[in-house]
Each structure stands twice: as C-alpha cells, then as structure tokens.
Design an enzyme around this catalytic site. Structure first.
Site, PDB file in Angstrom:
ATOM      1  CG  LEU A  92      -2.023  -1.093   1.184  1.00 43.62           C
ATOM      2  CD1 LEU A  92      -2.893  -1.002   2.425  1.00 43.62           C
ATOM      3  CD2 LEU A  92      -2.879  -0.975  -0.071  1.00 43.62           C
ATOM      4  CG  ASP A 145       5.150 -14.459   1.023  1.00 43.06           C
ATOM      5  OD1 ASP A 145       5.315 -13.571   1.883  1.00 43.06           O
ATOM      6  OD2 ASP A 145       5.953 -14.656   0.096  1.00 43.06           O
ATOM      7  CG  HIS A 150       1.649  -8.047  -0.741  1.00 43.63           C
ATOM      8  ND1 HIS A 150       1.685  -7.298   0.402  1.00 43.63           N
ATOM      9  CD2 HIS A 150       2.797  -8.788  -0.734  1.00 43.63           C
ATOM     10  CE1 HIS A 150       2.785  -7.560   1.085  1.00 43.63           C
ATOM     11  NE2 HIS A 150       3.468  -8.469   0.420  1.00 43.63           N
ATOM     12  CE  LYS A 189       9.066 -16.642  -2.279  1.00 48.05           C
ATOM     13  NZ  LYS A 189       9.783 -15.408  -2.680  1.00 48.05           N
ATOM     14  NE  ARG A 191      11.978  -8.101  -7.660  1.00 46.63           N
ATOM     15  CZ  ARG A 191      12.804  -7.387  -6.904  1.00 46.63           C
ATOM     16  NH1 ARG A 191      14.050  -7.158  -7.334  1.00 46.63           N
ATOM     17  NH2 ARG A 191      12.396  -6.891  -5.754  1.00 46.63           N
ATOM     18  NE  ARG A 206      -3.150  -6.758 -20.484  1.00 47.21           N
ATOM     19  CZ  ARG A 206      -3.301  -7.781 -21.333  1.00 47.21           C
ATOM     20  NH1 ARG A 206      -3.306  -9.029 -20.853  1.00 47.21           N
ATOM     21  NH2 ARG A 206      -3.426  -7.592 -22.622  1.00 47.21           N
TER      22      ARG A 206
END
Length: 799
Positions: free
Chosen positions: A213, A269, A274, A367, A372, A377
């Site tokens: 954030l 995670d 997120h 992962k 990366r 979108r």
C-alpha cells in the site's frame, strides 16, 4: 481617533500579533516525538526502516516537532550500538540533496538516534522515564510515541503488555503502534491475534503494515480513479471490462525462507494481503471523498461482502521442483518427506454486484518464475470492427487496437513504477507535480503493444514504500494501513480455500524459463484449470504416510545410560514429550524451566514438533539458552540462534526477555577474546540459573565425536571452572562460542539426540570407548548429579 493615535494603535496591534505568532510557533516547536524501533538490528530494519526514519527526519526537520529515535532489540548494548552505528553510516539522502547538506543532516540524525537493550518490563519503564526526563529537561511537551514492531509475531503480545503497562505516554500525548505482517495464518488465528492486541491498544492506535500500500503506483490507484471519474464512468464496469489481472511474479525461490513458506505458502505470503488489497482498490465503489479513511474502509468492506466464495476449483497451485529438497535440507526432513506447500497460485475471483457481475479477476503469484514483475492490468472489451486492414490502422488511435489500463508496480521491462493508458482510450489526468511522462524507448513492447501506444507516466522521484508509510504513520493517515475489520474480512474470504487446498498435491514445475507453458491456466465460468493435461503424480497421497503411532520404541542401555531408539518421527515425538514433562515438573517445583539447546541440523525436527504439537508446554515460564553458537551475526543463516528463531521462537510464546542468544558479536567484532563475550554469557547464566545448573541440556553428536562446539584435541572447554569458552572448529565458520563440558555436566538432565545413517560409525565407536573427552568430547558428557539419556534413531543405532 486622530490619525497620529491611529498609527500608533496599528503599530501596537502589529507588535501584539507578532508576539502572539511567536508564542504559537514556540508552542508548536515544543511537540516532541519519540520513535521506538523494536528489532532495530534485524534484517527489515537494516534494509528499510532506518532509511525510512531518516527520510521522515529529512521531511520534518525544522518544522513543528523535535524527534528522538530509539533503536531497541534483545542484543547487548555494545553489540547493538555497533550494528546501529554501521546502519546509520550507510543512510542516503535524495539525489537532489547537496553533499554538504546531506552530511549535515546525517550527523544530526545520528545525534538523535540511540540504541538500548529492551528486554524486561523494567527496561520499558526506564525508557519511559528517560523520555519524560528529556522532555522536561529541554522544556518541551511530549506530542507522542511511535512503537514500530519489527519483530516476529510471537513476541507481539508480550511487548504490547510491557508498552501498555510501563511505556505509554502521559495525558495529552498520542501512541501509535506499527505492526508488520503476517497477521495470522487463517481467520481463527487472525481473530486471536486481534483480540490479544485489542486488550492493550485501541484500534486507532494500531497501524498494520502491508508495504504494497506504500508502493507509489498502488497508492495512485484510487487518486487515478478519482481524477479521471468522467472518462472512467462508462468504462469501469462489466459492460466494458473484459477481465482484470493482478500479478506479482518473482524469479527468486524460497531458499532460506522455507520455514516461513511451510507455514504460509504463496497464498499467505502474497495473495491474502498484497494482491487482495489491490483487488479492493480496483473493485470497490469510489467514495465521494477518497481522503476520508472511514469512507474508503466502508467501501472496501462492501466490496469484501460482494466477493463470491472461493471453491477448490477457483485455484490452481504449483511448486517448483527444487523446493522440497530445500525444505528437507533447511528443516531437516527425511528423504520420504513431501511438502504440499504451493509456491505458485492462480486464483479466479468473481464479485457478485451490479458493477462487476461476470467479470473475471485473476490473481497470480509465484516464485521461480520467468521474470520479476508486478502489475495490475484492466483489459477492456474490443467493441469495434475496423473495415480496413490492420496495416492501414493509424498507430495508437484505432479502436480495434487493444484497450487497457496498466498500473505497473515495478521491475520487469520498464524497470520501475508507471501508469499506462492505451492512447485509443483517453488521455489521463495525473498529479502534474509528482508524475512525468515516460520517455520513449524504441523497441520496448508491453502487453503486446509498443510503448508508444500508451500514455505512460512515472513518478518524478521514486520513493521506497516504507519511507512513504512511515510518513503516513507520523501524519496519522490511516487509509494506507489495514484495519482489523479489513483484515478479518480478508481472512473470511481466504480461509475456506486454504482449508480445501490443505491436502492438494501442487503441480511441479522446473523453475525459470524452463516452465514453458506448464503453468498456463484457463477458466470457464467459475472453474480454473491448467491448460496442459495433468502430469504424472510423483508425490504419494497422505493416506500412505505412516504415523508415529505405527512404530515401536526400543528401550535399552548405551554407555551405561538409558537409550531410547525408534524411527525418526516417533523418536522426535518421544523426546518432545520428555522435554515437556521436564518443563512442567521444573515449573511446578521452581517456578521456571531453563533449557539449553544445541544448534545445527539435528534439533530442527524437534523444534517443529514442540512448536506444533505441545500446547500445554509452559513457555511463559521457560528460559531458552544456546549450547553453542557460530561466530557470525545473529541474522546470518549460519547462526544457531537464527535456526532457533525460524523453527521454534516465531511459533511459540516465550517471553522475549527469556530468550538468551550468545553474545558472539561485540564492538563490531566476532568472538574477539578481549571483548569478553564468553565471560558475559557465563555471568548471565550465573545470575539467572541457580548454581549454573540447567534443568535440561540438549546435545547432538558429530561424526568426529564432537558435541556442542567442543571438538577433538580442543585445548579449552573440557575441564576447569569456565562455564562458557571460545573454541575453534575444523570446519567453517571456524570460531565458535560454547558451553564448557563442566557446565554441561552441571545440568539436571542431558539429552543427546543422534540421527541419521551417517552417525552409525561414530555411534558404534563411542559405544566401546571409555571417558576420553580429548579424543571424543561426547564421551566426557556425564552429569555430576543429573541424568543422561540418549535418543538415537534406528539408522544411527542399527545402521
């Protein structure tokens, strides 16, 4: 009034106004803010938080508040001061700051920063008294205190209790407590954590950090929607949006973090926090006033309530092939162990309201992927038909070209944050002061189109997420943080899916570019599936896994002491049970339990067993000590303390002031004899442990017969009066700190854990030799008045 008197009156009034203004300014300058960074020597603090605090000082220096920055940890004062001094020296100023000015500001910040050990409730009281004395001495008024918890969640409750009872500011001053994720593993544990913290702090005092954030592009989503309301009014709904993709891809794997990943996986995670927060910012109804934290939260909760429940068919999960090997090595699992933890997940989310009905939201993270990058979108439906062929389309203007808005979080082809809008949609409005148009990069293509097809904007000055969030904490901007209602709503949404995936075997993938199309997935209705057919299942189902109760325990004698031997699972279960029984007995008799633990690989499975299967263990009355330590920083992966923290401490509630790491790093040096770290640890033992006799010492046995860090032909530690010694290992890291053999033999009980076929040869040898500690230090272990018990698995005992 005559003109002469009128002029005098005006001058008098002007003087009075100036005096009043001066008083008001002086009053403002009297507000003193104390920032207390808990875990100030840890990885997160060293990488991001000290820099963020320095940035706060740069922004606020000379304004209405004075500051003092208190770095705290469990580390000894000298060692902590050395770490902090090195961190402060590495701080950087913004690029547009003149070198001389930067040096001046750094010197000021260093003068305002200090380190102190914060371990016991008395330490918190002393800190509070020091703050109050300083404020009074300098003639200031205390504005408030910020406590930043850069510590594992298992320590939250104990620290919160100490702050609430001993370190709250006085009347009229505010308190702000900053908490890092993870906030629980599921809805139940998140609710429990919220209840615990809620008993010490008010909700408005808590700032739960999701650092995404604070990322500049994520923070721009709501302002972008607000400033482009008119253009987006006909676009931002099911009528025009084809789908929304929210993606965070990583090329790195989970090596060094498998303990964390085994508990949380990729969903806990990344996706539950997120990506879910980003989902809310895109999907929520836009408040009339986006500056109102209450309005933003209310609309977020409405969006949470509209989420369609996730089912097993809503997800595809994968695991890169090297992960299970990493888990076996780092967590000391047997070769038969197969982890079911996902390191990749694709999730299909639907929102059942009028705006978004039928629009697929795809959340994806993993992962060991091919690149990366992070982005959001929004792809719009192509509702145009162009009669002319594509080669005659006007570049970047034809309505037949893809139409999309991309919030580019960072990395990837662009290398940094950006907002992109297809030129055939509209020209967006962004804050002119903080954003600039991206310069053209010939040949660069993003999402199938050249960069020239987009209106593209990037921040004028890139800022770290933590610097932004720390500024928001200071200015009480709570819209950038997770409230309790927000947190629990997220876990209500995710917990059923996590439960349904608990026994799901993830698809294996090789990692990197070799993944090819293996992880591609497609959706139909509410169901998600991999595009390629299933691969052969190489991991056995859970039903075939043997249980500890299937094995028998062999009781015998080894070196005239009790021997317990079994297969590894049952052996670890038995040892954990025996340690718990010893702990309960010691607490009942003496009020506390002193447990000294060896490092290395052998006890990892034991730590996990204690953390997950022994809920009656009296952790609140347990002191944890180290048998030995490598001479590396405590945050180094080679550190025994780091292994103890990763596999045990972060999962149980040991009071943090009952945890005693060995002081191997003092005065910016590692195990220098003149720093007297061994003597300091011996003094700590003598002060807290009656007669220096631990209730239980857990040892291992090396293939050369060493135990703790007492090695064959060692000149120290095998006799004498020293409790703690510095030794040298034949393998790196060479320098070690260790309990001496006399200190070990003072214990009431010593348990020696020996596991693995590679220990078979030394186990046979030691079974035949006498007491020859210079050749085989393990042979010198025999408690003076206590009990020695050997715990040996069948591979080590029988071969």
């Amino acid at each position: 009034m005559c003109p002469r008197h009128a002029g005098a009156w005006n001058m008098l009034m002007a003087a009075v106004c100036m005096a009043l203004l001066g008083c008001l300014q002086a009053q403002e300058l009297q507000g003193h803010v104390s920032v207390i960074l808990l875990g100030a020597t840890g990885d997160l603090a060293r990488k991001y938080l000290w820099q963020g605090l320095f940035q706060l000082y740069l922004e606020e220096a000379g304004k209405s508040h004075s500051f003092r920055f208190h770095g705290t940890a469990l580390t000894s004062t000298k060692q902590g001061q050395e770490v902090i001094a090195k961190v402060l020296e590495s701080l950087s100023c913004p690029r547009d700051t003149a070198p001389g000015r930067c040096a001046e500001l750094k010197a000021q910040f260093q003068q305002l920063s200090e380190y102190r050990r914060l371990k016991t409730p008395e330490d918190y009281l002393a800190l509070s008294e020091d703050i109050e004395a300083r404020v009074q001495r300098e003639g200031l008024q205390e504005a408030g205190r910020i406590f930043y918890f850069s510590v594992p969640p298992f320590a939250y409750a104990e620290i919160a209790r100490s702050i609430n009872s001993s370190c709250r500011p006085g009347p009229g001053a505010w308190l702000r407590v900053v908490l890092e994720k993870p906030f629980g593993r599921d809805h139940r544990s998140a609710q429990q954590l919220a209840t615990e913290l809620g008993s010490f702090f008010q909700e408005e005092e808590m700032y739960r950090v999701d650092h995404y954030l604070g990322k500049q592009v994520v923070a721009q989503i709501l302002p972008f929607r607000d400033q482009n309301r008119k253009a987006l009014d006909g676009l931002w709904s099911r009528h025009r949006v084809e789908r929304v993709e929210i993606v965070m891809k990583e090329t790195v794997d989970a090596e060094g973090r498998t303990s964390f990943y085994e508990e949380y996986g990729v969903i806990g995670d990344v996706l539950q926090n997120h990506l879910t927060e980003i989902l809310m910012l895109v999907a929520m109804e836009l408040p009339l006033n986006i500056s109102s934290s209450e309005a933003v939260l209310g609309h977020k909760l409405q969006a949470f309530r509209a989420l369609r429940g996730l089912q097993r068919g809503s997800a595809v999960v994968g695991q890169y092939q090297a992960y299970r090997g990493q888990v076996r090595r780092e967590l000391q699992k047997p070769d038969s162990f197969h982890s079911l933890t996902p390191t990749f997940a694709g999730i299909l989310v639907h929102i059942d309201n009028l705006r978004w009905e039928g629009v697929p939201f795809i959340l994806m993270s993993g992962k060991a992927l091919d690149e990366r990058v992070g982005y959001v979108r929004i792809l719009f439906k192509d509702q145009a038909y162009c009669a002319q062929s594509e080669k005659r389309w006007v570049p970047a203007q034809s309505h037949c070209l893809p139409q999309q808005i991309i919030f580019y979080i960072g990395h990837g082809e662009l290398g940094g944050p950006a907002v992109l809008v297809s030129r055939n949609l509209f020209r967006p409005s962004l804050p002119s002061a903080g954003w600039k148009e991206v310069e053209g990069q010939p040949g660069l293509r993003l999402f199938g189109r050249p960069l020239s097809d987009y209106y593209a904007y990037s921040p004028v000055r890139e800022q770290d997420a933590y610097s932004i969030l720390i500024s928001h904490i200071f200015h009480r901007r709570k819209d950038s943080f997770i409230t309790m209602d927000n947190l629990l709503a997220s876990w209500v949404f995710w917990t059923p899916l996590l439960d349904s995936l608990a026994h799901e075997v993830p698809r294996l993938y090789p990692g990197g570019a070799e993944n090819g199309h293996l992880l591609d997935f497609e959706f139909s209705g509410s169901h998600l599936s991999f595009s390629q057919p299933p691969l052969e299942q190489l991991v056995p189902g859970l039903d075939s896994a043997p249980m500890p109760s299937d094995f028998q325990v062999l009781r015998a004698k080894y070196r005239d002491s009790p021997l317990i031997s079994a297969w590894p699972e049952e052996l670890i279960a038995r040892l954990a049970g025996d340690i718990e029984a010893a702990a309960v007995q010691a607490v009942r008799r003496f009020g506390q339990f002193h447990l000294a633990l060896s490092g290395g690989s052998s006890p990892v499975a034991l730590f996990q067993q204690l953390a997950t299967g022994h809920y009656g263990f009296p952790w609140a009355h347990t002191h944890l000590w180290l048998v030995d330590e490598r001479c590396v920083p405590l945050w180094d992966p080679e550190s025994n303390f780091q292994g103890l923290q990763a596999h045990l401490l972060q999962h149980v509630r040991v009071p943090h002031y009952n945890v005693h790491p060995m002081p191997v790093r003092r005065r910016q040096r590692l195990c220098a004899e003149e720093d007297q770290g061994a003597q300091a640890y011996a003094e700590e033992i003598s002060t807290l442990v009656t007669n220096g006799s631990f209730d239980l010492v857990l040892l291992g046995m090396g293939t050369d017969g060493h135990t703790a860090s007492l090695f064959p032909q060692s000149p120290v530690g095998l006799d004498g009066k020293q409790l703690v010694v510095l030794t040298t290992s034949p393998s790196g890291p060479h320098r070690r700190m260790s309990l001496s053999l006399p200190a070990i033999n003072r214990a009431r009980k010593v348990a020696v854990l020996v596991m693995g076929r590679m220990k078979r040869e030394i186990a046979m040898l030691v079974s035949r030799v006498g007491r020859e500690p210079k050749k085989w230090p393990i042979s010198g272990v025999l408690p003076d008045s206590g009990q020695l018990v050997w715990y040996m698995d069948y591979d080590a005992f029988l071969g």
